[in-house]
Design a protein around this motif. Sequence first.
Motif, short mmCIF file in Angstrom:
data_model
loop_
_atom_site.label_atom_id
_atom_site.label_comp_id
_atom_site.label_asym_id
_atom_site.label_seq_id
_atom_site.Cartn_x
_atom_site.Cartn_y
_atom_site.Cartn_z
N VAL A 16 49.17 51.09 39.66
CA VAL A 16 50.14 50.13 40.19
C VAL A 16 49.88 48.71 39.72
O VAL A 16 50.51 47.77 40.19
CB VAL A 16 50.17 50.17 41.74
N MET A 17 48.93 48.55 38.78
CA MET A 17 48.66 47.23 38.20
C MET A 17 48.90 47.28 36.71
O MET A 17 48.60 48.29 36.05
CB MET A 17 47.20 46.81 38.46
N THR A 18 49.46 46.22 36.16
CA THR A 18 49.66 46.18 34.71
C THR A 18 48.31 46.15 34.00
O THR A 18 47.29 45.76 34.58
CB THR A 18 50.47 44.95 34.29
N ILE A 19 48.34 46.56 32.75
CA ILE A 19 47.11 46.58 31.96
C ILE A 19 46.50 45.19 31.87
O ILE A 19 45.29 45.01 32.04
CB ILE A 19 47.42 47.15 30.56
N GLY A 20 47.33 44.20 31.59
CA GLY A 20 46.83 42.84 31.47
C GLY A 20 46.18 42.33 32.74
O GLY A 20 45.13 41.69 32.72
N ARG A 21 46.80 42.64 33.87
CA ARG A 21 46.26 42.17 35.15
C ARG A 21 44.89 42.78 35.42
O ARG A 21 43.99 42.11 35.95
CB ARG A 21 47.23 42.53 36.28
N GLN A 22 44.70 44.06 35.03
CA GLN A 22 43.41 44.72 35.26
C GLN A 22 42.31 44.11 34.39
O GLN A 22 41.18 43.93 34.85
CB GLN A 22 43.54 46.22 34.98
#
Length: 277
Positions: free
Chosen positions: A105-111
């Motif tokens: 539920v999180m974008t790759i960039g945010r992770q």
Amino acid sequence: MTPLLTVENLKAGFPTRTGLVEAVRGVSFTLGRERLGIVGESGSGKSQTGRAIMGLTPPHARISADTLRFGDTDLLALSPRQRRRLRGKRLAMILQDPKYSLNPVMTIGRQIVETLLTHEKLSSRDAKAKALSMLEAVQIRDPERVFGLYPHEVSGGMGQRVMIAMMLVCGPELLIADEPTSALDVTVQLDVLDILDRLVRERGMGLIFVSHDLRLVSSFCDRVLVMYAGRVVEELDASRLSEAKHPYTQGLIDCLPRIEADRHPLPVLQRRKEWSL
């Protein structure tokens, strides 16, 4: 020189209704700034060895060792909070399958940015720039687009590259890769291995490469540990794997597909009774 990692008599057990299951039984080795392969069949204790080093075993697990030292740091003496500070920054682990390791539920960039902001004092803009640079370093085309995608929107190979980027973005000194290519196609495996090889050489890291693929480990690593039933049964240079003495290692080698017509059809069954610990 002081080894990057020193492991002496590492044990990992799990209490059950029928008693203690010993997954790791007295494993010992040292690691410098090199590529160390750990091989063995499923259930041999490879992954649990890596998780015990990282401090990622469940709370009910019983972990003990005569020595478990990362550089000058006694890992067993650290509190859970100190372990969390160490993980991701100086120690990192790539897990087996990205679709189970990345947050859906999180974008790759945010992770990736979250990893950076946890361990480094950066502005959001600088963290994003560093994340994009790391995505580019693992050979992801159009990193700006991938930065905004969710894990289910990328292929298995790209997801594994994202995992590598996330684990390496803070510049760890030791990387544990737990079967990072087992879920990938052969051609994608080669790409991922090439990325790992290049980044380890450029950064002077230590790498523990966990795999059940003996041929892959022998061609990629500098040294090989062979595990069976929670113990190390043999240790040798990867280039000397053909000179293995232990019957279990010889059995693994005999299981590798050969073109020769005279290969033995059931070498492992024939030798199982010879495997002594």
